[in-house]
Scaffold this motif. Structure first.
Motif, short mmCIF file in Angstrom:
data_model
loop_
_atom_site.label_atom_id
_atom_site.label_comp_id
_atom_site.label_asym_id
_atom_site.label_seq_id
_atom_site.Cartn_x
_atom_site.Cartn_y
_atom_site.Cartn_z
N ASN A 15 0.25 -1.01 0.19
CA ASN A 15 0.11 -0.27 0.26
C ASN A 15 0.99 1.63 -0.05
OD1 ASN A 15 -1.97 -1.04 0.13
ND2 ASN A 15 -2.68 -1.68 2.12
N THR A 16 1.86 1.24 -0.99
CA THR A 16 2.69 2.98 -1.57
C THR A 16 1.61 4.55 -1.74
OG1 THR A 16 3.00 2.27 -3.30
CG2 THR A 16 4.54 0.92 -1.89
N PRO A 17 1.63 5.53 -0.65
CA PRO A 17 0.67 5.72 -1.10
C PRO A 17 1.25 6.62 -2.46
CG PRO A 17 2.35 6.37 0.72
CD PRO A 17 2.47 5.36 0.07
N GLN A 18 -0.17 7.11 -3.11
CA GLN A 18 0.22 7.97 -4.65
C GLN A 18 0.60 9.03 -4.57
OE1 GLN A 18 0.43 5.85 -7.87
NE2 GLN A 18 -0.06 4.35 -6.38
N PRO A 19 1.42 9.30 -5.18
CA PRO A 19 1.45 11.11 -5.01
C PRO A 19 0.18 12.02 -5.82
CG PRO A 19 2.63 10.37 -6.75
CD PRO A 19 1.90 9.13 -6.20
N GLN A 20 -0.11 12.73 -4.41
CA GLN A 20 -1.30 13.52 -5.53
C GLN A 20 -0.75 14.46 -6.75
OE1 GLN A 20 -3.70 15.10 -2.56
NE2 GLN A 20 -3.92 13.20 -0.89
N ARG A 21 -2.34 14.73 -7.07
CA ARG A 21 -1.87 15.25 -8.39
C ARG A 21 -2.40 16.75 -8.18
NH1 ARG A 21 -3.58 11.50 -13.84
NH2 ARG A 21 -2.10 9.74 -13.25
N GLU A 22 -1.95 18.03 -8.34
CA GLU A 22 -1.93 19.01 -8.06
C GLU A 22 -2.81 19.60 -9.41
OE1 GLU A 22 0.64 21.82 -5.56
OE2 GLU A 22 0.15 19.89 -4.43
N PHE A 23 -3.16 20.67 -9.46
CA PHE A 23 -3.83 21.58 -10.61
C PHE A 23 -2.49 22.52 -10.80
CE2 PHE A 23 -8.37 20.31 -9.49
CZ PHE A 23 -8.74 19.73 -10.40
N VAL A 24 -2.99 22.36 -12.60
CA VAL A 24 -1.83 23.50 -12.96
C VAL A 24 -2.36 24.73 -12.73
CG1 VAL A 24 -0.80 25.17 -14.66
CG2 VAL A 24 -1.20 22.30 -15.24
N PHE A 25 -3.11 25.15 -12.48
CA PHE A 25 -3.70 26.67 -11.57
C PHE A 25 -4.34 26.50 -10.73
CE2 PHE A 25 -3.40 27.32 -16.47
CZ PHE A 25 -2.47 28.04 -16.67
N GLY A 26 -3.88 27.76 -9.65
CA GLY A 26 -4.96 27.68 -9.03
C GLY A 26 -6.60 28.63 -8.25
N LYS A 27 -7.66 28.21 -7.47
CA LYS A 27 -8.96 28.94 -7.27
C LYS A 27 -8.57 29.87 -7.94
CE LYS A 27 -12.52 28.72 -4.46
NZ LYS A 27 -12.83 28.96 -2.90
N LYS A 28 -7.53 30.81 -7.79
CA LYS A 28 -8.00 32.57 -8.36
C LYS A 28 -7.78 32.33 -9.59
CE LYS A 28 -5.72 35.65 -5.15
NZ LYS A 28 -4.52 37.14 -5.42
N ASN A 29 -6.59 32.21 -10.32
CA ASN A 29 -6.36 31.74 -11.74
C ASN A 29 -7.86 31.05 -12.18
OD1 ASN A 29 -3.64 30.56 -10.27
ND2 ASN A 29 -3.42 31.57 -12.14
N TYR A 30 -8.88 29.47 -11.88
CA TYR A 30 -9.49 29.43 -12.50
C TYR A 30 -10.95 30.68 -12.08
CZ TYR A 30 -8.03 25.03 -13.56
OH TYR A 30 -6.90 23.99 -13.99
N LEU A 31 -10.70 31.99 -11.22
CA LEU A 31 -12.08 32.60 -11.30
C LEU A 31 -11.49 33.64 -12.12
CD1 LEU A 31 -14.20 33.94 -9.46
CD2 LEU A 31 -11.75 35.07 -8.04
N PHE A 32 -10.69 34.36 -12.78
CA PHE A 32 -10.03 35.15 -13.54
C PHE A 32 -10.60 35.08 -14.82
CE2 PHE A 32 -8.00 37.53 -9.75
CZ PHE A 32 -8.07 38.60 -10.12
N MET A 33 -9.84 33.71 -15.06
CA MET A 33 -10.26 32.83 -16.53
C MET A 33 -11.96 32.96 -16.38
SD MET A 33 -8.10 29.66 -16.27
CE MET A 33 -5.91 29.82 -17.16
N PHE A 34 -12.65 32.49 -16.06
CA PHE A 34 -14.10 32.51 -15.42
C PHE A 34 -14.36 34.09 -16.30
CE2 PHE A 34 -14.15 28.36 -14.08
CZ PHE A 34 -14.21 27.55 -15.03
N ILE A 35 -13.98 34.76 -15.62
CA ILE A 35 -14.32 35.98 -15.53
C ILE A 35 -13.86 36.70 -16.92
CG2 ILE A 35 -14.09 38.20 -15.31
CD1 ILE A 35 -13.40 37.91 -12.11
N GLY A 36 -12.80 36.63 -17.30
CA GLY A 36 -12.26 36.87 -18.60
C GLY A 36 -13.28 36.34 -20.06
N LEU A 37 -13.92 35.25 -19.67
CA LEU A 37 -14.19 34.24 -20.89
C LEU A 37 -15.92 35.15 -20.49
CD1 LEU A 37 -13.78 30.51 -20.40
CD2 LEU A 37 -13.27 32.06 -22.14
N ALA A 38 -16.19 35.48 -19.67
CA ALA A 38 -17.71 35.64 -19.20
C ALA A 38 -17.94 37.45 -20.43
CB ALA A 38 -18.15 36.27 -18.39
N VAL A 39 -16.39 38.28 -19.85
CA VAL A 39 -16.29 39.61 -20.48
C VAL A 39 -16.03 39.70 -22.43
CG1 VAL A 39 -14.41 41.50 -21.31
CG2 VAL A 39 -14.93 40.36 -18.28
#
Length: 92
Positions: A15-39
């Protein structure tokens, strides 16, 4: 005598622990991306319209300030927000 296969299987934990995958961008980045798409979407909505019901009659509404000047600036502002969202450091 012990079997070598059983020794090697005992040394490696099952039962070796698998390395956790992280997103490339943070929550702040995705928030600004959605705002940019809306604009950007708002800019394209502002560009829409100006068609005439009768194809034999030319409608000058196609050359309105909203469609020629304001809407393209809104779209460019949306792209600038997208670039900012990509370059934003999520840790700060």
């Amino acid at each position: 005598m012990k079997n070598k296969k059983s020794e090697s299987s005992k040394t490696a934990p099952k039962n070796t622990p698998q390395p956790q995958r992280e997103f490339v961008f943070g929550k702040k980045n995705y928030l600004f991306m959605f705002i940019g798409l809306a604009v950007i979407a708002l800019g394209f909505i502002l560009m829409a319209g100006g068609a005439s019901d009768d194809p034999n009659v030319f409608d000058e509404a196609v050359f309105s300030t909203r469609r020629i000047h304001i809407a393209p600036m809104v779209v460019i502002a949306g792209f600038a927000i997208e670039i900012y969202a990509i370059l934003l450091n999520p840790d700060s």
